[in-house]
Design a protein around this motif. Structure first.
Motif, PDB file in Angstrom:
ATOM      1  N   ARG A 143      59.122  38.847  32.195  1.00  0.00           N
ATOM      2  CA  ARG A 143      57.696  38.850  31.869  1.00  0.00           C
ATOM      3  C   ARG A 143      57.018  40.031  32.525  1.00  0.00           C
ATOM      4  O   ARG A 143      57.465  40.545  33.542  1.00  0.00           O
ATOM      5  CB  ARG A 143      57.058  37.509  32.227  1.00  0.00           C
ATOM      6  CG  ARG A 143      56.754  37.073  33.656  1.00  0.00           C
ATOM      7  CD  ARG A 143      57.507  37.602  34.761  1.00  0.00           C
ATOM      8  NE  ARG A 143      57.199  37.049  36.049  1.00  0.00           N
ATOM      9  CZ  ARG A 143      56.564  37.693  37.043  1.00  0.00           C
ATOM     10  NH1 ARG A 143      56.150  38.919  36.888  1.00  0.00           N
ATOM     11  NH2 ARG A 143      56.369  37.105  38.200  1.00  0.00           N
ATOM     12  N   ARG A 170      59.167  43.704  39.984  1.00  0.00           N
ATOM     13  CA  ARG A 170      57.793  44.099  40.315  1.00  0.00           C
ATOM     14  C   ARG A 170      57.831  45.093  41.462  1.00  0.00           C
ATOM     15  O   ARG A 170      58.886  45.379  42.016  1.00  0.00           O
ATOM     16  CB  ARG A 170      56.946  42.864  40.639  1.00  0.00           C
ATOM     17  CG  ARG A 170      57.540  41.962  41.686  1.00  0.00           C
ATOM     18  CD  ARG A 170      56.797  40.616  41.710  1.00  0.00           C
ATOM     19  NE  ARG A 170      57.407  39.678  42.641  1.00  0.00           N
ATOM     20  CZ  ARG A 170      57.186  38.369  42.634  1.00  0.00           C
ATOM     21  NH1 ARG A 170      56.381  37.836  41.744  1.00  0.00           N
ATOM     22  NH2 ARG A 170      57.768  37.586  43.509  1.00  0.00           N
ATOM     23  N   SER A 186      47.014  41.362  35.595  1.00  0.00           N
ATOM     24  CA  SER A 186      45.737  40.664  35.625  1.00  0.00           C
ATOM     25  C   SER A 186      44.787  41.437  34.729  1.00  0.00           C
ATOM     26  O   SER A 186      44.672  42.658  34.879  1.00  0.00           O
ATOM     27  CB  SER A 186      45.168  40.642  37.043  1.00  0.00           C
ATOM     28  OG  SER A 186      46.059  39.946  37.874  1.00  0.00           O
TER      29      SER A 186
HETATM   30  N1  GLU Z   1      49.511  39.686  38.440  1.00  0.00           N
HETATM   31  C1  GLU Z   1      50.435  40.138  39.430  1.00  0.00           C
HETATM   32  C2  GLU Z   1      50.197  41.612  39.680  1.00  0.00           C
HETATM   33  O1  GLU Z   1      49.743  42.293  38.784  1.00  0.00           O
HETATM   34  C3  GLU Z   1      51.856  39.910  38.957  1.00  0.00           C
HETATM   35  C4  GLU Z   1      52.903  40.205  39.958  1.00  0.00           C
HETATM   36  C5  GLU Z   1      54.231  39.658  39.501  1.00  0.00           C
HETATM   37  O2  GLU Z   1      54.866  40.320  38.695  1.00  0.00           O
HETATM   38  O3  GLU Z   1      54.581  38.557  39.890  1.00  0.00           O
HETATM   39  O4  GLU Z   1      50.419  42.092  40.765  1.00  0.00           O
END
Ligand code: GLU
Length: 441
Positions: free
Chosen positions: A7, A202, A11
């Motif tokens: 995924r 990430r 945000s």
């Molecule tokens: N919304 C989080 C961010 O943009 C997601 C991080 C993740 O991939 O878990 O840092």
């Protein structure tokens, strides 16, 4: 379809930038290479900062790049799932209410640092009596922290190698804010387990989160996916890019005429052991990709690298892919083939097509140095009126040479500049048939 699920979880509180793209692309390539599922997950539990406008922009940017997703999820639609998980952890005594204000926490951290201790939350809330909690709850409201097991948390990171973090060096993470807002750490854990996510890639700024998330997943009765943390991008000199990321948004790059495959080809290999090779489709990038090719060291990103790559993309772009744009510029269909063949080797963005068409259809407005002006006027008197052919350039320059005695660059350069307005560009013989008018001097 394989079981592989990845995924991309931005945000929707701003526009995507090159740093986000790196994360998106790595996850996308894993899913596509394995013929698995790629989920676009909007981490929108913050109702104030999340905006539909940004969610739309995220989709638009991914579509522009050709990074397709199989499913979209929104965290704001799953709040009951997070509440259920929180209840489960409360029942286990793993979620506890704490009441410190941000200022109080800040003060505690400062004191700890002054004493040379790590600034880890001291769990004072665990000592509160029920009566004290009732009072504080009424007075200022409470937030909820996950009680970490104070042991070493270990995982084999698919990029960083074996990692281990001592949970005692990490503050118990806040999972639910005072106003009831579920925070990313909890929402992400619930989603990743519910959605069968197999690989989470990430940025390395998430390493500590990962350690706490592994424990939260275990508390909820789940194993954890494969984690991989890619290095963060820096500027060309190794300077932090974080402040400049705002100006490196995907939409700004698009507006600057960067081609999607130039950007993807660079970002898919940057920071890896593999060379950067321009590919024609995102799918081709997925083929040669392996996570372990990526390194631990910060990755230097230089926006300037996107220009030559974009020029290369344009050189191999077939007419069909630009035909509509050419028509919109006013290039007649019967001239489009010649126009594109002549121009595509001489532009570094599609936007530059318009300038060439203006020169061709209206004539150039050259800026000629004083010493060439008279020469050019004399030469233009020898140029037959349009239409011109591929032979025109050769016969014209030969006649000008005879008449003026000029030769070599002294002959060709001013004439090129007169006819096109610039010193560099397409082969003049091929260009002449496209020119409808001589220069406006
Ligand atoms: N919304 C989080 C961010 O943009 C997601 C991080 C993740 O991939 O878990 O840092």
């Amino acid at each position: 379809m394989s079981d592989t699920v990845t995924r991309f979880a931005p945000s929707p509180t701003g526009y995507l930038h090159v740093g986000n793209l790196r994360t998106a692309l790595l996850n996308w390539m894993i899913a596509r290479k394995a013929e698995g599922t790629f989920i676009l997950r909007l981490d929108d539990t913050d109702p104030e900062r999340s905006k539909d406008e940004y969610a739309d922009a995220i989709r638009e940017d991914l579509e522009w790049l050709g990074l397709t997703w199989d499913r979209e999820e929104r965290q704001s639609h799953r709040l009951d799932r997070y509440a259920a998980a929180a209840d489960e952890m409360r029942a286990q005594g793993r979620l506890y209410e704490a009441f410190e204000t941000p200022t109080e926490l800040d003060l505690k951290r400062k004191k700890q640092l002054n004493m040379g201790r790590p600034p880890v939350y001291d769990r004072a809330a665990l000592e509160l009596s029920e009566a004290e909690k009732d009072r504080l709850r009424a007075e200022r409201g409470g937030h909820w922290r996950f009680k970490l097991d104070q042991e070493r948390i270990e995982w084999p990171d698919a990029i960083l190698g074996p990692l281990s973090i001592d949970a005692a060096s990490v503050s118990d993470p806040v999972l639910i804010r005072g106003d009831g807002q579920v925070l990313y750490t909890l929402a992400s854990v619930v989603d990743d387990t519910d959605m069968g996510v197999t690989h989470v890639v990430r940025g390395s700024d998430h390493v500590t989160n990962t350690a706490t998330q592994i424990q939260i997943m275990a508390a909820l009765g789940f194993g954890h996916p494969t984690f991989a943390h890619h290095s963060l991008l820096t500027g060309p000199q190794g300077e932090a890019l974080s402040k400049r990321l705002g100006t490196l948004s995907l939409r700004d790059l698009r507006a600057a005429g960067i081609e999607p495959m130039a950007l993807l080809s660079l970002m898919a290999r940057l920071g890896s052991t593999e060379p950067i090779v321009l590919r024609d489709t995102p799918e081709e990038l997925a083929e040669g990709f392996e996570l372990p090719q990526f390194g631990v060291a910060p990755t230097k990103f230089n926006e300037a690298d996107l220009r030559p790559l974009t020029a290369n993309v344009l050189q191999r772009t077939p007419l069909a892919a630009v035909a509509d744009e050419l028509r919109a510029l006013g290039v007649p269909d019967e001239e489009a083939e010649r126009f594109w063949t002549v121009v595509r080797d001489n532009i570094s963005s599609r936007g530059e097509m318009a300038g060439w068409w203006r020169v061709m259809s209206e004539g150039a407005r050259p800026d000629l140095p004083e010493e060439d002006a008279a020469f050019v006027r004399e030469a233009l008197a020898l140029l037959p009126p349009p239409p011109w052919t591929e032979e025109t350039w050769g016969s014209w320059t030969a006649a000008v040479k005879d008449a003026t005695g000029r030769k070599g660059p002294a002959l060709f350069k001013p004439l090129r500049r007169a006819m096109t307005g610039t010193d560099r560009g397409p082969d003049m013989a091929s260009l002449m048939p496209l020119l409808r008018a001589g220069p406006k001097l």
